[in-house]
Design an enzyme around this catalytic site. Structure first.
Site, PDB file in Angstrom:
ATOM      1  N   ASP A  49    -103.865  89.469   0.520  1.00  0.00           N
ATOM      2  CA  ASP A  49    -102.861  88.625  -0.432  1.00  0.00           C
ATOM      3  C   ASP A  49    -102.152  87.926   0.977  1.00  0.00           C
ATOM      4  O   ASP A  49    -101.981  87.639   1.681  1.00  0.00           O
ATOM      5  CB  ASP A  49    -101.787  90.031  -0.242  1.00  0.00           C
ATOM      6  N   HIS A  51     -96.226  95.762   2.106  1.00  0.00           N
ATOM      7  CA  HIS A  51     -96.918  96.801   0.930  1.00  0.00           C
ATOM      8  C   HIS A  51     -96.441  97.293   1.374  1.00  0.00           C
ATOM      9  O   HIS A  51     -96.444  97.958   2.574  1.00  0.00           O
ATOM     10  CB  HIS A  51     -98.222  96.266   1.340  1.00  0.00           C
ATOM     11  N   SER A  67     -98.788  93.119   6.391  1.00  0.00           N
ATOM     12  CA  SER A  67     -99.628  94.660   5.594  1.00  0.00           C
ATOM     13  C   SER A  67     -99.913  95.039   6.532  1.00  0.00           C
ATOM     14  O   SER A  67     -99.031  95.689   7.394  1.00  0.00           O
ATOM     15  CB  SER A  67    -100.959  94.484   4.751  1.00  0.00           C
TER      16      SER A  67
END
EC number: 2.1.1.80
Length: 561
Positions: free
Chosen positions: A135, A42, A15
């Site tokens: 995540d 992301h 990310s």
């Protein structure tokens, strides 16, 4: 096994700060590492991504952004596209729309879960790089359960350490290294993975497997010999690859010479993935058709008791606690509710007791439930006190320890699938003993309580919900046979047959036979609590007062402070 058409798959999640880390990672790889790479990051759903173009300047492998469906090929890099998630199917990878709103999306977790479901027989690797949030922390657990290997960037090097730290906190990281070290380690693992099929399958494997399991039983005290062979071999093969051994014999030598490896193998055997509301349809049926029955006629103070064996990190136990509290609120009742979660894995129980989970549980828990039963703490959610107070966790062996008793529901999902038929029958007998007459058994999607016959009847076969068949008026089911500690024979089967006690033996003989298996001092009493026989050392805990001799056990036991 992998094949020409089924290459090893390396999933990479990143990310914030991820572009720089990904560039460094691919620069450190050889031109042909012999794997398919899938990069999940992301992305802004409204903007065009340049990631594929950027990575193409750092590797000789072709880099493609997945817009529809692509065939998986070795030495190729597949990159997620904006506003989509990636799903693995047979020899392909596809981009599909998100089901979740933008605020609840966890594309890295979703991909790792998909990879775990489709790669049970192949080689799969998960790499977690820099990123904000959590995540990937849940998805890597699924991948490791299916035999995959987890590599995590050293949080001290990561530009944003939250994602690596969350993955490490899940206690499934096999390697924690700087980015350059991750690339080097992966190349070595990929080379070793080619030899994995030859590491297991030799003529002496049965003997080596027996010795490995015997060593684990002596070191740890738990017997895995009646667990399903395919599962055991897959978990051992994973440890062979992680420790870079070439055969079962080499691994057995390493296991004997390194005490910490026994614990690592034990932990691998216990890996079980649990999520909140796993199989939502089944939990819907439980909520609508089963839990309301526990409250019928329960205006009195009768308690509701649930047992969740093999609870791992506690999500299933908390899920059932949520459903019970919701039903109590609907009826405006306050019966005593107790949910007992049990497991052998001390690390998993620590996480369960803490009740703190990655924010990516948003994919499994509704906003209403998050608001009522959880409190947001940065990148995590913590269980609120109302729910935490009704869920208790304990270390417990389903196969060796006496079961919980007089419970209304036993929820044991996706544990029986790891046991062979004999142990499955034993566990079903244990559940039947633990349940109140007419109590409910909730199993996983691939499990059944049809055998032994006569213990349970199906309530909803699709949801795998069963109901205990009463053993008769006022009669409790027979106490189940438990697998106690055993000595490993030098040759022969890994697990001796269960001890059988002669039905014709007298009380004293029966007691002595039982004491061969059970060490603590004991007293055998009848239904009126009159002492019938004492073990050899029981006298240390008894006293005889002056006057007429009494055999009342309650009067003989020494009072201590």
């Amino acid at each position: 096994m992998t094949s020409h058409f089924d290459p090893p798959i390396v999933g990479i999640g990143a990310s914030a700060g991820g572009v720089k880390a990904l560039q460094s990672f691919f620069e450190a790889l050889p031109d042909e590492p012999n794997a398919a790479f899938v990069v999940v990051v992301h992305l802004d759903p409204e903007a065009r991504s340049q990631l594929a173009d950027i990575l193409a300047t750092r590797t000789a492998m072709p880099v493609v952004q997945v817009e529809d469906t692509e065939k998986l090929e070795s030495n190729r890099v597949y990159v997620i596209a904006p506003n989509s998630r990636l799903v693995i199917a047979d020899h392909t990878i596809s981009a599909v729309p998100f089901d979740e709103p933008r605020s609840n999306r966890a594309p890295i977790d979703l991909f790792f879960r998909s990879l775990a479901e489709k790669r049970n027989e192949g080689h799969a690797y998960a790499i977690i790089l820099t990123g904000a949030g959590a995540d990937g922390a849940i998805g890597v657990k699924s991948l490791k359960e299916s035999g995959g290997i987890v590599l995590v960037q050293d949080p001290g090097e990561a530009e944003y350490p939250s994602m690596p730290r969350s993955a490490i906190a899940a206690e499934v990281a096999d390697f924690v290294l700087p980015v350059g070290g991750l690339a080097k380690q992966l190349v070595e693992l990929l080379k070793d993975g080619k030899q994995e099929s030859s590491a297991i399958g030799q003529d002496d494997d049965e003997e080596m497997l027996r010795r490995i399991l015997g060593h684990l039983r002596v070191r740890i005290g738990h017997d895995f010999s009646l667990y399903k062979r395919a599962t055991i071999l897959r978990r051992i093969a994973r440890r062979i690859q992680v420790t870079r051994k070439e055969s079962l014999a080499d691994y057995y030598t390493f296991l004997r010479e390194n005490a910490e490896e026994a614990q690592a193998l034990f932990t691998d055997f216990l890996i079980s993935v649990t999520t909140f509301f796993r199989d939502p349809h089944a939990f819907d049926i439980l909520s609508k058709d089963v839990i309301p029955q526990l409250f019928e006629g329960n205006e009195t103070a009768r308690s509701i008791r649930v047992w969740v064996p093999g609870c791992a990190t506690g999500e299933e136990a908390y899920t059932i606690g949520i459903l019970l509290l919701e039903e109590a609120a609907r009826r405006d009742l306050r019966p005593e509710i107790q949910v007992f979660g049990s497991d052998l894995d001390a690390g998993a129980l620590t996480i369960a007791r803490e009740g703190r989970f990655p924010a990516t549980i948003e994919a499994d828990v509704s906003e209403d439930r998050l608001r009522r039963f959880f409190q947001r703490e940065g990148d995590h959610y913590r269980v609120r006190r109302e729910l935490r107070d009704i869920v208790l966790f304990a270390s417990h062996s389903l196969l060796r320890d006496p079961p919980f008793s007089r419970v209304d529901i036993v929820s044991c999902r996706n544990l029986l699938i790891y046991l062979d038929r004999e142990l499955q029958h034993q566990v079903c007998n244990t559940f039947h003993y633990a349940l109140n007459p007419g109590g409910f058994l909730f199993l996983g999607a691939s499990e059944s309580a049809d055998q032994p016959a006569g213990l349970f009847r199906s309530v909803d076969r699709d949801a795998r919900i069963y109901r205990s068949v009463s053993a008769g008026a006022e009669k409790r089911p027979a106490f189940p046979v438990l697998l106690g500690p055993r000595q490993l024979p030098e040759r022969g089967p890994a697990v001796p047959s269960a001890p059988s006690f002669s039905t014709g033996a007298g009380d004293s003989a029966l007691h002595r036979q039982m004491l061969e298996r059970i060490a603590p001092p004991s007293m055998l009493v009848d239904e009126n609590l009159r002492a019938i026989h004492l073990s050899e050392n029981a006298g240390h805990f008894l006293h005889l007062s002056g006057g007429p001799v009494s055999v009342d056990a309650t009067e003989m036991v020494r009072v201590t402070l």
